[in-house]
Scaffold this active site. Sequence first.
Site, PDB file in Angstrom:
ATOM      1  CD  GLN A 114      -3.501  -0.212  -1.323  1.00 43.80           C
ATOM      2  OE1 GLN A 114      -4.506  -0.898  -1.390  1.00 43.80           O
ATOM      3  NE2 GLN A 114      -3.238   0.734  -2.196  1.00 43.80           N
TER       4      GLN A 114
ATOM      5  CB  THR B 173      -8.931  -7.223   1.599  1.00 40.76           C
ATOM      6  OG1 THR B 173      -9.033  -7.532   2.997  1.00 40.76           O
ATOM      7  CG2 THR B 173      -9.330  -8.472   0.856  1.00 40.76           C
ATOM      8  CG  HIS B 174      -7.074  -2.732  -1.060  1.00 41.17           C
ATOM      9  ND1 HIS B 174      -6.974  -1.469  -0.537  1.00 41.17           N
ATOM     10  CD2 HIS B 174      -8.368  -3.118  -0.816  1.00 41.17           C
ATOM     11  CE1 HIS B 174      -8.123  -1.096  -0.006  1.00 41.17           C
ATOM     12  NE2 HIS B 174      -8.984  -2.090  -0.162  1.00 41.17           N
ATOM     13  CG  ASN B 175      -3.944  -9.480  -1.743  1.00 39.26           C
ATOM     14  OD1 ASN B 175      -2.804  -9.487  -1.324  1.00 39.26           O
ATOM     15  ND2 ASN B 175      -4.984  -9.730  -0.955  1.00 39.26           N
TER      16      ASN B 175
END
Length: 571
Positions: free
Chosen positions: A332, A500-502
């Site tokens: 992101q 934490t947007h993998n």
Amino acid sequence: MVKKLPKTDVVVVGVGWGGGIIAAELTKQGLNVVGLERGQERHTEDYYMVHDELRYAVRYELMQDLSKETLTFRSNSKMRALPMRQYGSFLMGTGLGGAGIHWNGQTFRFLPYDFNIRSATIERYGKNKIPADMTIQDWGITYDEIEPYYDKFEKMAGISGEENPLGGKRSSAYPTKPMKHSPPMKMFKKATEKLNYHPYTIPSANLSESYENPDGIARAACQYCGYCERFGCEYGAKADPVVTVIPVAAKTGKFDLRTHSWVRRVLHNGEKATGVLYTDVTTGEEIEQPADVVVLTSYVFNNARLLLNSKIGQPYDPSTGEGVIGKNYAYQVVKGGATGYFDDQKFNNFAGAGALGMVIDDFNGDNFDHSNLDFIHGGYLSLTQTGLRPIQNNPIPSDSPTWGKEFKKNSLNYINKTLSIGAMGASLPYKQHYLDLDPTYTDTFGDPIIRMTYDFKEQDRQLAKFTAKKSSEIMKEMGASKVDSMKELGPYNITTYQSTHNTGGVIMGADSKTSAVNNYLQMWDMDNLFVVGASAFPHNGGYNPTDTVGALAYRAAEGIIKYSKNGEKLA
């Protein structure tokens, strides 16, 4: 010696949002489901003393123990990857509920553009708009096809919100009204309306009012205490798997939840998954759980790692572009925001909720003309009031000294006089960005850990610069005395927290040559194996991913139920 257990209908690996939804939907249909979760069991009562920033936000009480398992990182394939020994860029949850426990609750739908990004980009701008090494592809599902599953997730979680004026068409309104508007949110709304943008209240999994969902689960309204991200909710007001879907599965009597169960392999006979092998971490015993259907619902990295360690699917090869497991890892782009310092106004930034805020989508997706821009897609711009906490927040202007008398003076002056506009920029995949098994480092059981190869590209730099400029303009319109914003996006740095947007690694699509799973998240190579989660995203949109993860989980559940009846490929 491995202990072999009786066969079950379905085994689910990881009991967070994905696993919880799958378990609830399948057990309601009479299927027997075993849920394997490597962390501990959790209840709302565990969070009665949760307002402890040091314990949860600084020492990461709810996160994965990196001494037992981590990942390695490198910027490009010519470098040696090294292990992430302490948390920075993102936080990997563990325990029952997974990352669904410590999330903020911001619950956005992706735009219709996201699901057919490649064909829509070519149609509007031509093929040359897409860089040669950018590997965007359509998802194999349209917004209209996924919309009913968004609706189902939002009603289950009781999402509080109002319609996005620039979003996709909705089949029904949000089940609960929008959250309250704080004074900074009103300032953002007024400024963006004056600039002819389209502000709306962030869709929130923190309940604006008491709510009972279609499964009969009742929850209380949010208290705006400001302890959401990195914390569990002591009121149950924030939707998480433990207070929504897991009780529904448990009530059926068909759900066998086993915590402290670390799955290490998916077992198979070549064409079919036959079960999983896991270790009971309390005893060290190795156990085989046979099943008719196996569903991987762990975090992005572990979904890909389990497939690679189990030798299922063709690993992605960046030199040829062939193979699918590990392909299209994306992150992101969040640094294109702005911070405003107000000399004449004070704000109560220490109250709030994880999803309290206003947002605009005027620069997200393809809602604006990219003809003369050196990037595609975009991101939302938002002012959130998530609840700042005393240890980790000490805002000072960029030209302030970072020590001494002047630093102390500015710290005291600006602690309640600072607001920020954040940008949630989309991350698009490139052939050089991928996940594979590290050849050197292993976890506590000696199994190879995942290796991540990633860096920001020119697309990301131009996008961040663009959103930073727009964020600054809004902040000035809000009346800030001084505005700081990013000037240049440097290389990706894994040591500082961003998001934490993998996403990616086991992506969905319409073609088995370019994707790992179909639009029911069923493996092309093994029809009784489903892989659920953000690992299925072919790229990451300009939003938080949980609504899309939930929608895809409901669609996968529907597919598994169909498969359990007829045993056929679903797409």
